[in-house]
Each structure stands twice: as C-alpha cells, then as structure tokens.
Scaffold this motif. Structure first.
Motif, PDB file in Angstrom:
ATOM      1  N   LEU A   1     104.352  25.164  64.725  1.00  0.00           N
ATOM      2  CA  LEU A   1     103.464  25.097  65.882  1.00  0.00           C
ATOM      3  C   LEU A   1     103.450  23.750  66.602  1.00  0.00           C
ATOM      4  N   PRO A   2     103.356  22.629  65.879  1.00  0.00           N
ATOM      5  CA  PRO A   2     103.324  21.348  66.594  1.00  0.00           C
ATOM      6  C   PRO A   2     104.570  21.137  67.463  1.00  0.00           C
ATOM      7  N   GLU A   3     105.714  21.544  66.947  1.00  0.00           N
ATOM      8  CA  GLU A   3     106.946  21.374  67.714  1.00  0.00           C
ATOM      9  C   GLU A   3     106.965  22.298  68.940  1.00  0.00           C
ATOM     10  N   THR A   4     106.564  23.540  68.723  1.00  0.00           N
ATOM     11  CA  THR A   4     106.505  24.493  69.836  1.00  0.00           C
ATOM     12  C   THR A   4     105.564  23.975  70.921  1.00  0.00           C
ATOM     13  N   LEU A   5     104.473  23.430  70.491  1.00  0.00           N
ATOM     14  CA  LEU A   5     103.499  22.881  71.427  1.00  0.00           C
ATOM     15  C   LEU A   5     104.153  21.833  72.330  1.00  0.00           C
ATOM     16  N   GLN A   6     104.881  20.901  71.709  1.00  0.00           N
ATOM     17  CA  GLN A   6     105.548  19.860  72.496  1.00  0.00           C
ATOM     18  C   GLN A   6     106.553  20.461  73.481  1.00  0.00           C
ATOM     19  N   THR A   7     107.317  21.438  72.999  1.00  0.00           N
ATOM     20  CA  THR A   7     108.307  22.079  73.866  1.00  0.00           C
ATOM     21  C   THR A   7     107.646  22.715  75.089  1.00  0.00           C
ATOM     22  N   VAL A   8     106.560  23.447  74.826  1.00  0.00           N
ATOM     23  CA  VAL A   8     105.893  24.145  75.937  1.00  0.00           C
ATOM     24  C   VAL A   8     105.295  23.145  76.924  1.00  0.00           C
ATOM     25  N   VAL A   9     104.705  22.092  76.382  1.00  0.00           N
ATOM     26  CA  VAL A   9     104.122  21.072  77.262  1.00  0.00           C
ATOM     27  C   VAL A   9     105.204  20.468  78.157  1.00  0.00           C
TER      28      VAL A   9
ATOM     29  N   VAL B   1      99.123  25.087  78.947  1.00  0.00           N
ATOM     30  CA  VAL B   1      98.996  24.495  77.610  1.00  0.00           C
ATOM     31  C   VAL B   1      98.825  22.989  77.754  1.00  0.00           C
ATOM     32  N   LYS B   2      97.772  22.475  77.171  1.00  0.00           N
ATOM     33  CA  LYS B   2      97.514  21.043  77.285  1.00  0.00           C
ATOM     34  C   LYS B   2      96.684  20.599  76.093  1.00  0.00           C
ATOM     35  N   PRO B   3      97.314  19.938  75.117  1.00  0.00           N
ATOM     36  CA  PRO B   3      96.572  19.508  73.932  1.00  0.00           C
ATOM     37  C   PRO B   3      95.455  18.556  74.336  1.00  0.00           C
TER      38      PRO B   3
END
Lengths: 498, 498
Positions: A179-187, A341-343
C-alpha cells in the motif's frame, strides 16, 4: 429449555425497548437538543444505562442461558443463545468498581481532551490518558482471563467478535506490503492531472435536496427513518426508525454528498436486519467492521465509482448547478474530484488508499499500549516514526494533528480502529462477489438498476443478522474467508487501471 | 425520618430521569418520527411507563411516605411529602386489572374514533364509549372510596387537585348568569364592524421567523428549549429542555402566531419552575388549570391586548408584509382580527367569550355520565339542547361537530375539561393583580418593558411549584381566592368597554 429461553426472549425484548429510548434520545442530543438540556439528558441516559446493565447482568440471566443452552436443539436457537451469552458475558464479566472507575477516568480524559487537543497540550492530556490506559489494561486482563483470549484480542472482541490480532497481522501485513508504494505511485500519477476544484457556493437547502434524492435512489426507507444535521455525522436511531445525520459546508458539496451516501449504507443495513429477530441479539448487526463494510460499500465501491457518478450526475447538476451545463460537474471532473488521493495527517479526511495506513498505525500502537509494550510517554515519538514510514509525513510536535486527533483513546475505546479497515476489505470482497454473480453490474448501476446489488446485500449480509459468526457469514456469502486481495484489486483497478 | 425522606427523594429523582426520556421521545413521536416508527415507539414507551408505575407504587414507597410524614418538622418538607403522597396515591389506588382494562378500552375507543368522527358514526362510537364510561365510573368509585370525595370530584382531582364540583358549580354558575347574554351583545355590536380579513399568503418560513421573534420578546429561553411543528400544537419536553410546537397555515397567519404565544406561556412556566426542586413532585406545575392559566395569560391577557399588539406590530409588518405599510396590519385591524367573537360548534376554534360555554356544557355532561345520571345513548340529545341554550346553535345529527369532536372522552379523560376555563379565570385574576401592583403596566407592555409582568409571574406563580395548594397559591399571589369577577371584568372591558 423452552421456559428458560422464553425468559431470555422476554428479557432481551425489554432491553430492546429501553435501547429504543436510549438511541432516540441520544440522536436528539446530537441533532436537536439545545446545549442547556445536556446535563439533564446525560443524567437521564446514565439512569437508563444503569437499569439496562442491571437487567442484563442479573444472576438469573446466567442461569437461564446455561439452562437454555443445554437443551437447545436447533441451530437457530443455538445461535440465538450464543449471541445472548456474548452480550451477557460482555457486561457481566466486568467488576462494578472497574466500570465506575473507567466511566470517571474516560469522561474526565475525553472532556479535557476537547480543549487540550486544540491547545496541543500533550503534557496534561498524557496524564489523563495514562489513567485511561491503565484501566483499559485491567479491563483487557479481566476480559482475557474470562475468555482465554490474549489481552488485546479481548478488547477487539468487543467490536469485532471472532477477530484476533494474529488474523489482523496477516490482513494488515498484506496491506503494508504494497500500500505505501501504491500510494506514492498514485500521488505521482495524479500530480499532472488537473481538475476543476469543487469549491463554490452551494446552499444547504440545495445540498439537502440532492442528499435526499440520492438517498431515495439508494433505497433508504423514509417511512422508517429521516435525515438531519449534526456536527459529527452518524447513523443512529433504531432499525424501525433510522436517524441519519450529515453536515453541510456551503463552500463545498463534496463531503456532505459522500457522507450522506456513507451513512445511508449504515442505515440500509439497520433497516434491513431480520425483522422478526430485531429485538434479540441474534437479529442485531454482526460487528462494527461489518457495519463499516456496508457504509464503505455504499461510499467507496458504489458511490465513487464511475458508473454511480454517471447515474447521479444529473441530480448533482440539477441541485447544484441549477440544471445548467457546468464543467465542474462533468463526468470526468466528478471522477477526479471523488478519487483524488492525497496523504494527510487527519484520518477522517483521508482518501481510501491512505486510510488503512492511518488505521494500521493506530492498531499497532494501541495493541502495544494495552499489552504494556509501549508507554504513553513514548507515544508521540512512535506515532511520528510510523507516520513517516507509512505516509511519508512527519507530525513533529504538532500532537493535535497527531496522536491527539481521535476521540477513541480519550474515551477508552481500544480495539475499535481495526473495524474501519476491516470494513474496507469486507466492502471490496462483497462487491467482488456481486460482480462475479452479475458481470454487467456496472452498466446496470449506470442505468439506475441498483436492485440486484441491494438484493445481494439484503439476502447475503443484512438479513443474516448474527445467525452466523463473521467468518462463516463471509465464507457463505462470498465463497472465501475475509482476505485483502479484493481490496487490493479494487485499488489497483480504480487508481492504476490494472 | 431523614432516611425515609432521602429514600423518597432518590426514588422520585429516578422517576424524574425516566420521565425525561418519556417526554422527549413523546415529543419526537409527534414532531419528528416517521409513521413507520410508531409501533416500536409505542411499545418502548409502554415498557417505560410500566416500569415507572412499578417504581412509584412499590409497597416500600408507601412505608417511606408514612415514616417521613410522621416526623417531618418543617413546612417545606411537609409540602414535599404531601405532593409525593398525592402522586403515589393517584397511582397505587388503582387495581392493576382496571388499569389494564381501561388501557385497552380507551385505546380501542380513541383509535376507532379517529375514523368514526369524520364518518359521523355515532352508533359504533357510542358502543365503545359505553365501555369507556363504565370503566371510568369504576375508577371514580374506587378513587372516591379512597379519598372520601364524591365520584366526579375524585376524577377532577387528577387534573385539578383540591378543586371540587361544588366550587365549580359556583364559579361556572357565575359565568352562566351573564356570559350567554354578553356573547349575544358583543356579536350584535361587532356585526357592523368591518375588518380586513387576515387571509393572504404567508410562507411558513416568514411565519416561523415571526414566531421566534415573538418568543424571544416573551422571554422564552432558547438554550433550554426549541420550536418545531406538529399536527396538534403542544408544549412538551422537560423544564431543562422545553419542546414547543405549532403548525403553519400558509393562507392565514392568525392561528400560528397566537398559538405560539399560547404555548410560550406554558413553556415559560415549565422553564421557571423552581430549579432545585424540579425533580420532586414539589417542584412540578401546580395543576392543569394553573398551567392553562399561564398560557391563557400569554394569549388572552397579554397577546390579544392592544398594548401587546402595538408592541409586536412592527414584527408582524416586517415578517408578513416585507416591512411595507399594509392596512391589514394596522393597529385597529389587528385588534379587530384578534378580538373577533363568533360562536361556533368547535371548542378549539372558539373565541374567549364562547369558550367557557363549551367547557361548562362538557362539564355538566361528563359529571352526569360519571355519576350515572346520564346514559351514553342520551348524550347527543342533551348536547344539542345545551348548545342551543348556551350558544344558540343546534348540532342536530351532525355529531362530528358535536359530542364526537373532542379526543378527551374517547381516551377516558373525564374531569379534564374544567381546567380550560379555570385557566381563563386564573389568567384574568393574575393580570388583575399585576395591574393593581403596576398601574402603568399597559403602557410598559406597549413600550416593550415586559420584565415587571414576568417577574410577578415568576415570583408569585412559577417559582412556587407545588409548595402551596392551589387555593393558597392564588390567595397569596392575588389577595383573594379564585373567583369569576376578574374574568368577567376582563371580558366587559375588552369587548364592551366597561
């Protein structure tokens, strides 16, 4: 057995009727009551709560359960007694002294937290929290001694019966692995993706009319419920009369609309619990996670999907743009708005990819707190480390957007957080099962034919109440035990077109 | 004594807290609840009501009262125990069988009445009513045997403690001696008096804004109460959180505005009961008649007076005429609208001169029914005769606007009707006392200085709760026992300029 079981039915019917009064007056307290009525209301609710505790924990209730269980010969009665016992044990196992001490310490901590949080006053807050944690540890050790579960698991059982931390470790471990990696990719991917911002002016009246139209579309039964306003939106009331609330920001429609869709998911679950069993534990919702599974199904699987946005777009244009063409409400722009998507630091504002990391962070911390592996004094540092590791953000010394942001710990609710992410997984697994059964479900949704989806939920989840344990419920409904794969696939599909 | 009295205090505190939940959920049932929630709500309320009955009538409560009474040595404690005993006796004297039989018969009669009334179905209605009357006779004879009062007086005691039919006969006898003739004179006089009718278009929103402004002027505490809508306006909730309702007719503002003023009178009484005694019978409202005395003070003595209409006229013009000059809202026309006298068939629509005759008619009939001097079968004929004698109108065979118009008898409430006219007399006597103390009160009212009036009411009536019996309360507050002279003088002043 019949006599004892009948006594139990009578007792739980009585509790259900009192619970009705409690639920409606609590809804009123949040949605209607002027603040001057608060003390009298709290006293009245405490009186009722103590009466209900007495009715549930009376010695004879234990005898009835034992007697009824020994001679129960059909599976539905057995399940019914199992759930009665669960409810009875949950209440009876706790010594009155500890209940009272917790009630005082938790109220004190929560009350002070309401001013300490905006003041970023960790020092004073942590003193109160230490007492809350100490008592929660006592609670966990008493509950675990009675059930044979591990300390934290005994707390988890309060919200998610049957779930264990070893199962959570597997489920959450899966999420942590990608998930953390996917998050970065999507961002990264969304960085160059321009959208027309949702801000504008939207009157409360228009937003409410839109919300009501969408609730109708989603099958909310207005003969058995209503929509109102409260500071913190929730779904309350009783199955016969579900009280749903939202809040309106006149500068932005996004939160209210999706919040209403989310709460409508909770509401439909409540409205469609098995009618003949409603007054018994057997006819209650299965768990907090399963409840969240319904609201996140409505919000995440359905609500933010291109097909559903296509369906409600004319309503949005009608109510928010006076029926005029407006690029802000184009299909493409709505999809972008609702899938951004925005952490960030705040859990309740998180998008669906970041959200699980907020939950896993809290799960790991609260488990360590309860099991004595982490001291309250070390909480901020661990929080900050995990925020950096999971979401790439440092809280630093701003505790008000860090470990002081949630009401759960100040009020002593340890074991609750995992429900949110379990809900996201239940929701994804449900929708995946629906899609297997109805391959054309998305085009049906876009055309307004939501009935097959609701029928599946009604039959497989809502009408089941607590007849099955949660793992059986999902294995029966979806053909496999709860796992993280469907949630992963959902995220990859939606955000990376995989 | 202390121990027994403390036990009583604890018990009545508990009852007060449960009463809170009952009052708020009953308000919700009328003002908020969707109809599909009705069955579950009724069951929940019945469960609570039966619990409260048990808590009040437990044998030990009687012992505590006896013990506490024997050693009470200050007058406030004596009054407190007197009111506790009254409340206890009222509940305990009735055999459970009769309570149950009445609950069934009254619900059946009332429920059927809701359709029988519009159908003018006297035949079927009277069959149900016979059972209701029969059981009310039993109730009256049990209550009178216990208290030593006459049958009907024992019913009167439920709503107007301390009042007797022989006193009512004197008070009502006075009214009967001049009221019908005065009514004819006023009607003749107003015949040639033209007015601009109140009908027009008034949005609910504007009427509500006007009502809220007038409530503020009347000192309603919005931190401890709110205004909503219900089909039958009422003042509910609890002293800490008074729930007032009204209804809006968009074609006519008259009823909603004066209805809101009326209910605000009830509300202020509730909000200003002695705070430290609220949870005891001693701190409750004195009687239904005294309650109506406050609402009619607000509506009739204050609300329809030229001085008050002068005060609120700018608000009326602001909210109902967009701030523009409008002859309909001239001082003279408003006075004419709000003091129009027109005898009619329907009690709830009656002007203040006709109203007492509606009540006296019902009083005479219900007393005869309870005492066995009138059969249900003969009711319509007697009704018609009295309507002709008192108001010059014949009901004929149209029972729906005759003896079937009120909910009171179908629901078994015999002894309630006199409260309305007692209220009118209490209100007039109160205002007369205020005027003696403040000769310039009317010019003060016109200028917006309402505080002296409210102070008088607060100190002399509202803050007294049940410390005194009703006759002492009025003798102390107004210098004389309740009598009809002030009401008569009020009518002559207002309508005949005497």
């Amino acid at each position: 057995m019949h006599q004892a079981y009948n006594q139990l039915i009578e007792r739980f019917n009585k509790l259900y009727r009192f619970q009705h009064l409690s639920a409606i007056t609590q809804w009123d307290q949040s949605a209607m009551m002027p603040s001057g009525g608060n003390q009298a209301r709290s006293e009245a609710l405490a009186e009722l709560s103590s009466l209900m505790h007495e009715l549930l924990t009376e010695e004879q209730v234990g005898h009835w359960i034992k007697e009824a269980r020994e001679s129960a010969d059909d599976s539905i009665t057995q399940s019914s007694i199992r759930e009665m016992e669960r409810s009875w044990r949950k209440a009876s196992v706790m010594p009155a002294d500890l209940v009272k001490a917790q009630s005082l310490a938790n109220s004190k901590c929560e009350h002070a937290w309401r001013t300490q949080r905006p003041e970023n006053n960790w020092k004073d807050f942590s003193e109160n929290l230490k007492e809350v944690v100490k008592l929660a540890q006592e609670e966990a050790s008493i509950r675990s001694a009675a059930s044979g579960a591990q300390d934290y698991d005994a707390m988890l059982e309060l919200y998610e019966p049957g779930m264990t931390s070893s199962e959570l470790d597997v489920l959450f471990g899966n999420l942590k692995s990608w998930l953390p990696e996917t998050l970065q990719t999507v961002v990264e991917q969304q960085k160059n993706d321009s959208l027309i911002a949702s801000q504008g002016h939207y009157s409360t009246e228009n937003q409410k009319a839109l919300g009501l139209d969408v609730m109708k579309l989603l099958g909310f039964d207005f003969n058995h419920g209503r929509l109102d306003v409260s500071v913190h939106p929730f779904c309350g009331g009783v199955p016969e009369d579900v009280r749903l609330t939202t809040r309106y920001n006149e500068e932005d429609f996004v939160e209210s609309l999706m919040g209403t869709i989310h709460e409508t998911g909770h509401a439909r679950y409540n409205q469609n619990l098995p009618e003949d069993l409603r007054s018994l534990p057997l006819g209650s919702y299965r768990s907090m996670g399963v409840h969240e599974g319904q609201s996140l199904f409505f919000e995440m699987q359905l609500g933010r999907s291109p097909a559903f946005l296509q369906l409600i777009r004319p309503l949005i244009v009608k109510h928010l743009a006076g029926g005029q063409k407006n690029d802000r409400f184009s299909q493409t722009n709505l999809e972008k708005i609702y899938n951004r998507v925005k952490p960030g630091f705040i859990r309740v504002d998180a998008d669906e990819i970041s959200y699980p990391m907020h939950v896993i962070l809290r799960y790991e911390i609260e488990k360590a707190l309860i099991e004595g592996d982490l001291l309250v004094d070390d909480l901020p540092q661990v929080w900050d480390e995990k925020m950096q590791a999971y979401l790439g953000l440092s809280t630093g010394k701003n505790h008000s957007i860090g470990c002081m942001q949630d009401i759960h710990w100040p009020m002593g609710a340890f074991g609750y957080f995992p429900s949110y992410t379990l809900g996201a997984m239940y929701a994804a697994q449900q929708f995946s099962a629906v899609k297997r059964q109805l391959p054309d479900v998305e085009s049906r949704i876009a055309s307004g034919d939501l009935e097959p989806v609701f029928s599946w939920l009604t039959e497989n989840i809502w009408q089941q109440g607590c007849k099955l344990e949660t793992h059986e419920l999902y294995t029966t409904a979806t053909g496999e035990p709860l796992n993280a794969d469907h949630f992963k696939q959902h995220i990859l599909n939606r955000y990376l077109n995989d």
